[in-house]
Every structure is written in C-alpha cells, then in structure tokens.
Scaffold this motif. Structure first.
Motif, PDB file in Angstrom:
ATOM      1  N   UNK A  96      44.296  30.058  30.700  1.00  0.00           N
ATOM      2  CA  UNK A  96      44.247  31.364  31.350  1.00  0.00           C
ATOM      3  C   UNK A  96      45.583  32.087  31.141  1.00  0.00           C
ATOM      4  N   UNK A  97      45.536  33.409  31.116  1.00  0.00           N
ATOM      5  CA  UNK A  97      46.736  34.205  30.842  1.00  0.00           C
ATOM      6  C   UNK A  97      47.385  34.592  32.171  1.00  0.00           C
ATOM      7  N   UNK A  98      48.623  34.162  32.351  1.00  0.00           N
ATOM      8  CA  UNK A  98      49.380  34.468  33.570  1.00  0.00           C
ATOM      9  C   UNK A  98      50.314  35.644  33.277  1.00  0.00           C
ATOM     10  N   UNK A  99      50.215  36.655  34.096  1.00  0.00           N
ATOM     11  CA  UNK A  99      50.984  37.885  33.896  1.00  0.00           C
ATOM     12  C   UNK A  99      51.699  38.256  35.191  1.00  0.00           C
ATOM     13  N   UNK A 100      52.749  39.049  35.045  1.00  0.00           N
ATOM     14  CA  UNK A 100      53.481  39.549  36.209  1.00  0.00           C
ATOM     15  C   UNK A 100      53.767  41.033  36.003  1.00  0.00           C
ATOM     16  N   UNK A 101      53.442  41.829  37.002  1.00  0.00           N
ATOM     17  CA  UNK A 101      53.728  43.265  36.981  1.00  0.00           C
ATOM     18  C   UNK A 101      54.789  43.565  38.026  1.00  0.00           C
ATOM     19  N   UNK A 102      55.865  44.190  37.565  1.00  0.00           N
ATOM     20  CA  UNK A 102      56.981  44.517  38.448  1.00  0.00           C
ATOM     21  C   UNK A 102      57.271  46.015  38.372  1.00  0.00           C
ATOM     22  N   UNK A 103      58.114  46.447  39.279  1.00  0.00           N
ATOM     23  CA  UNK A 103      58.561  47.833  39.270  1.00  0.00           C
ATOM     24  C   UNK A 103      58.025  48.597  40.467  1.00  0.00           C
ATOM     25  N   UNK A 104      58.664  49.706  40.808  1.00  0.00           N
ATOM     26  CA  UNK A 104      58.272  50.474  41.998  1.00  0.00           C
ATOM     27  C   UNK A 104      56.861  51.038  41.925  1.00  0.00           C
ATOM     28  N   UNK A 105      56.316  51.174  40.708  1.00  0.00           N
ATOM     29  CA  UNK A 105      54.965  51.717  40.579  1.00  0.00           C
ATOM     30  C   UNK A 105      53.899  50.664  40.336  1.00  0.00           C
ATOM     31  N   UNK A 106      54.248  49.378  40.454  1.00  0.00           N
ATOM     32  CA  UNK A 106      53.320  48.319  40.075  1.00  0.00           C
ATOM     33  C   UNK A 106      52.025  48.343  40.881  1.00  0.00           C
ATOM     34  N   UNK A 107      52.132  48.485  42.202  1.00  0.00           N
ATOM     35  CA  UNK A 107      50.928  48.478  43.040  1.00  0.00           C
ATOM     36  C   UNK A 107      50.030  49.666  42.717  1.00  0.00           C
ATOM     37  N   UNK A 108      50.618  50.841  42.597  1.00  0.00           N
ATOM     38  CA  UNK A 108      49.832  52.030  42.296  1.00  0.00           C
ATOM     39  C   UNK A 108      49.223  51.954  40.902  1.00  0.00           C
ATOM     40  N   UNK A 109      49.958  51.383  39.960  1.00  0.00           N
ATOM     41  CA  UNK A 109      49.409  51.208  38.613  1.00  0.00           C
ATOM     42  C   UNK A 109      48.166  50.336  38.656  1.00  0.00           C
ATOM     43  N   UNK A 110      48.259  49.184  39.311  1.00  0.00           N
ATOM     44  CA  UNK A 110      47.114  48.279  39.381  1.00  0.00           C
ATOM     45  C   UNK A 110      45.939  48.918  40.105  1.00  0.00           C
ATOM     46  N   UNK A 111      46.225  49.784  41.069  1.00  0.00           N
ATOM     47  CA  UNK A 111      45.147  50.476  41.765  1.00  0.00           C
ATOM     48  C   UNK A 111      44.478  51.533  40.891  1.00  0.00           C
ATOM     49  N   UNK A 112      45.141  51.939  39.812  1.00  0.00           N
ATOM     50  CA  UNK A 112      44.539  52.926  38.917  1.00  0.00           C
ATOM     51  C   UNK A 112      43.565  52.294  37.936  1.00  0.00           C
ATOM     52  N   UNK A 113      43.719  50.983  37.673  1.00  0.00           N
ATOM     53  CA  UNK A 113      42.863  50.316  36.690  1.00  0.00           C
ATOM     54  C   UNK A 113      41.927  49.288  37.330  1.00  0.00           C
ATOM     55  N   UNK A 136      39.449  44.521  35.882  1.00  0.00           N
ATOM     56  CA  UNK A 136      39.982  45.628  35.105  1.00  0.00           C
ATOM     57  C   UNK A 136      38.815  46.506  34.677  1.00  0.00           C
ATOM     58  N   UNK A 137      38.958  47.812  34.827  1.00  0.00           N
ATOM     59  CA  UNK A 137      37.856  48.733  34.579  1.00  0.00           C
ATOM     60  C   UNK A 137      38.081  49.564  33.319  1.00  0.00           C
ATOM     61  N   UNK A 138      36.996  49.888  32.637  1.00  0.00           N
ATOM     62  CA  UNK A 138      37.077  50.659  31.396  1.00  0.00           C
ATOM     63  C   UNK A 138      37.665  52.042  31.654  1.00  0.00           C
ATOM     64  N   UNK A 139      38.492  52.460  30.714  1.00  0.00           N
ATOM     65  CA  UNK A 139      39.173  53.747  30.858  1.00  0.00           C
ATOM     66  C   UNK A 139      38.247  54.932  30.617  1.00  0.00           C
ATOM     67  N   UNK A 140      37.019  54.683  30.126  1.00  0.00           N
ATOM     68  CA  UNK A 140      36.099  55.787  29.840  1.00  0.00           C
ATOM     69  C   UNK A 140      35.371  56.296  31.079  1.00  0.00           C
ATOM     70  N   UNK A 141      35.643  55.700  32.241  1.00  0.00           N
ATOM     71  CA  UNK A 141      35.031  56.177  33.483  1.00  0.00           C
ATOM     72  C   UNK A 141      33.635  55.664  33.745  1.00  0.00           C
ATOM     73  N   UNK A 142      33.144  54.743  32.913  1.00  0.00           N
ATOM     74  CA  UNK A 142      31.783  54.226  33.070  1.00  0.00           C
ATOM     75  C   UNK A 142      31.649  53.223  34.208  1.00  0.00           C
ATOM     76  N   UNK A 143      32.785  52.676  34.667  1.00  0.00           N
ATOM     77  CA  UNK A 143      32.739  51.628  35.677  1.00  0.00           C
ATOM     78  C   UNK A 143      32.566  50.244  35.106  1.00  0.00           C
TER      79      UNK A 143
END
Length: 483
Positions: A127-144, A162-169
């Motif tokens: 499995x791929x383990x990732x880490x998101x940091x920075x002041x915008x990390x929470x808001x970024x994850x909420x966008x995708x 993770x949701x498709x960027x084309x808006x299809x859901x």
C-alpha cells in the motif's frame, strides 16, 4: 509470450488446496487478481526495491510501460519479502509487488478461520503511504474528497475516496485519512493518507496535478500544501480477536499506551520490544483493518519491519500466524469491504457504492466544494423527494449452488412466460469459510436492493437462486470501548 492473467492463474493453481473451501477461495482470488481492470492497474511505472539482505535496501528505478506480460524481476519487494520466503509463502504478482497468497503452515480457508478465532499478521507494505503537510493541507484534501477532514481530531481517521476532477462523482481510489500529531513519531505532523498499490501510477498523476493546481491558486493566500511519499516503510495488519493481546505483549514499557483506550479509528505512536534488550523506533499504530475483526495496522521504519513482525510472531503459532492475500480477500468480502478495481471504480459514486456514510452532514450540499458535490448531493436525495437518487446500488448476495464469480450477471427471478430482466452484475464472490455458504457482492437496479429480495445469478450460464443480504455477512468486531 504468456499474458499476466494466464501466468497468475498457473501460479495460483500451484497453491495446494487441502479441501473444497480452500480450492474455491484460491479460484476466487485467481479471478480477482486476473480481472482485466486489475491487470490494467498493474501496468505501473515503478521504483524497484531489491533486498540483497534484510538490513540493506538497494533502490533501482526502472520504467515499465503497459504490456501483456512482465518479468518477475521487475516486481517490487516489500521489506518482508525474505521473511515470507522463510515461512514457505507462495508468492504471486499483485499491485506491482511480489506478495504472499498463502503460507506452508495453513491452507487459505484455515488461515481465514484462524484469523477469525485468533490473530494473523498480513503484509500490506505494498500500500502507498503518503503525508500531506502545510497550512492548506486539510482544505486541499476536502477539495478532492467528500470527507470532513478539517474536523478530524488529532490521531483520528476516516475512510474516504479520491474523486474524479470531471465532476462526475466517480471514485479514483479509496483511502484512509488520518490527522497525525507531531509528537512522538518519525512521520511527523500532517495528514497520513494510505492508497492502493494497484492505483499508484494513476494516483501519483492525479495527486501531483491536483497539488500543483491547488498551490498555483492558494500558495499566495498562505494555504500551500506539499505531499511526501513515505517510500520504503513497512506496513503490517495484525487482525483478529487475539490481536490486542499479541500487540500488548510487545509494547515497550516506556510507550505508556493503554490499548484498551485506543479505539477503532484512532492511532498513536509507540515503541515495541524487539527482543530482550532492543526497542524499535516509534511506529504508528492505527486501530482498524480490512477483515471486520478487531485489529491494528502498524506503519514501521523499513529497516525494522522484519524485526517488528518477528516480535509479533513470537507470541507463538497457537496465537498468531502469517496470512496472505487469499485469506485477506475472503475475510474482507465477509466484512462487506470493497476492493478497488472490482467493487469500486471511476464509474461508481460513493452513493451507489453504499458509502454515503463517509460524507458528513455539513458536506451533503451542492456547494460543499469537492469534486462532484453537485452530482453526489442530488444522489443523496431520493427521486420521490426531489433528488436524482441512484439507478443502481451495491448489495450483498447469498447464492445457492455453485459460487458466483466476478462478472456473473444478476437477473430477475424466472417467471413462466416472462424473460428474466438483467439487474446488474457480481463484482466479488467466493465461498464463505465462516458461514459455509456462497457469498457475493455486486450492483443491482434500484428497487431490487432490499434485503430478502430474490434474484437469480447466472453461473456458467445457469441461473442460481440468490437472495439479497445485508452486509457485513459476518458481524464486525471493531473495538469501540466497553459497553
């Protein structure tokens, strides 16, 4: 040149079935791993880690393009590869890695039942383990994703996608997101995100693109984000009713961690005893897992993954044993868990998949700000109440006769003078070692999804009676505290 599917089928046929249930479980896994969607996802550009010794890792980067076959030398090895071989593992290609399907000590079905009654250790380092940091990390994850990431408390987790960027859901991948605190661990502060190995190539492209897009728009507003891939770390899942006792036996005294107070969906850093006088570096212990049992997923520095796993196994084979992909697949199906590329894909929305519960109330609006929010908000409301609802739903099935495999058509029950109507298809299926019945998961037309609905499943062209059943098929045993 043989295809990956035929090579894999040959490997799995070499797994010795000790009885009928085990033979069925191996056949089901062959179907899952050789499905065209899975094959496409395994055509990855990969960083190959070869392990000449347990202590030393040499990284060789190679680029692999889509083809119908590949050399096993191009597959990656987890930090536990040598340990698997030492325990007589049958290794198969999965998600771009050499992975154990079962071990010499137990058949697939025996390993499944041992997990339900005792405890098993699964290598999930692919499995791929990732880490998101920075002041915008929470808001970024909420966008995708549709999850309420900003509301996560420290060391709390949520299932998400993770949701498709084309808006299809549509779902790009499913994932677990954990908000980490910085104290006590090597990973540090940020959002720990675990994604599927078979999706790594497309996930990398997706996340690189989305992070770059976000930073172009938000860095000037003080909301930058950066992603780190925690390559080389080990990840093991300790699952079963005996898991807590096994882990408690190796917790270092200075860890100060009371596992009784670590609930499902929570995590903590701790050190583990690796023998008489040795203690590990901090590992991340998350309570949860993919089997429906109580248990833990443990993220480990790569050079200590073998020592930590051996420390867990030191409890003895009567308490804990290694388990492979065969048992993992049947356990997760009994627990009603989805496998990406089979039960979930980019044409599936969270609502269709029965994952509406991952979307908090405050994010169930068209203007919630994540990809596909408008589509998903409408699907959450039935047509009778002004929404769009969904045309299909994920369901569980109990199937009579022969087991129903992935791709089997689900049709309406035959009636005299009427042609059966196609309702959907099976996405996963196998005999249940725990129940002694054939179980399956699939999608059916809305209206045929209620528990108790009778349908037919076409198994090798013959209709087999099936009944829609509630999932999980086996009650979950997540630790949520004293009742």
């Amino acid at each position: 040149m043989q295809s990956r599917s035929s090579s894999l089928a040959r490997i799995l046929r070499g797994v010795t079935p000790s009885h009928t249930a085990n033979r069925y479980a191996v056949r089901a896994l062959t179907t899952s791993l050789s499905h065209p969607t899975a094959r496409r996802q395994q055509h990855l550009s990969i960083s190959i880690r070869q392990l000449p010794t347990l202590a030393t890792t040499t990284t060789v980067t190679q680029t692999r393009y889509a083809s119908s076959s590949s050399s096993e030398s191009r597959l990656q090895k987890t930090p536990l590869y040598s340990l698997h071989l030492a325990h007589g593992a049958k290794m198969v290609p999965f998600g771009g890695f050499h992975m154990p399907v079962q071990y010499a000590s137990l058949s697939v079905a025996q390993s499944h039942l041992f997990t339900r009654s005792h405890a098993s250790v699964f290598d999930v380092s692919h499995m791929v383990q990732r880490l998101f940091r920075g002041p915008g990390a929470a808001q970024f994850l909420q966008s995708i994703t549709p999850s309420g990431v900003e509301a996560l408390a420290e060391h709390r987790s949520t299932l998400s996608c993770l949701l498709k960027e084309d808006g299809s859901g549509g779902i790009v991948d499913d994932t677990i997101i954990t908000r980490l605190g910085g104290a006590g661990g090597e990973i540090g502060e940020g959002f720990y995100v675990v994604t599927n190995a078979a999706c790594q190539e497309k996930d990398d492209v997706y996340l690189d693109r989305e992070v770059a897009k976000w930073n172009r728009e938000m860095t000037g507003k003080g909301l930058g984000v950066r992603e780190e891939r925690l390559n080389g770390r080990g990840l093991v899942a300790l699952q079963g009713p005996g898991a807590e006792g096994v882990l408690a036996g190796v917790l270092a005294e200075e860890a100060g961690l009371d596992l009784r107070k670590l609930l499902f969906g929570q995590s903590a850093y701790a050190r583990l005893k690796l023998g008489v006088a040795r203690v590990s570096r901090p590992v991340l212990i998350s309570r949860g897992g993919y089997t429906g049992e109580d248990g833990f997923e443990i993220s480990i520095p790569g050079d200590e993954a073998v020592a930590v796993t051996e420390a867990l196994l030191a409890a003895g084979p009567g308490k804990v044993q290694l388990a492979g992909l065969g048992a993992r697949d049947s356990l997760r199906l009994e627990a009603g868990m989805c496998l990406y590329g089979h039960d979930l894909d980019e044409s599936t929305t969270p609502v269709e998949a029965g994952l509406s519960w991952i979307i908090p109330k405050e994010r169930r609006t068209a203007d919630a700000g994540f990809y596909g929010a408008d589509v998903i908000a409408k699907q959450l409301v039935a047509k009778s109440k002004g929404g769009s609802g969904v045309a299909r739903r994920r369901v569980g099935l109990i199937v009579e006769g022969a087991p129903a495999r992935e791709g089997a058509e689900i049709v309406s029950r035959a009636e005299e003078g009427k042609e059966p109507v196609k309702l959907g298809a099976v996405t996963s299926g196998c005999p249940s070692p725990s129940l002694g019945k054939n179980i399956a998961m699939g999608y059916v037309k809305d209206g045929f999804h209620k528990a108790g609905t009778e349908v037919d499943v076409l198994v090798r062209g013959r209709p087999r009676k099936a009944v829609v059943a509630k999932m999980p098929f086996v009650p979950t045993k997540y630790w949520k505290g004293e009742t």
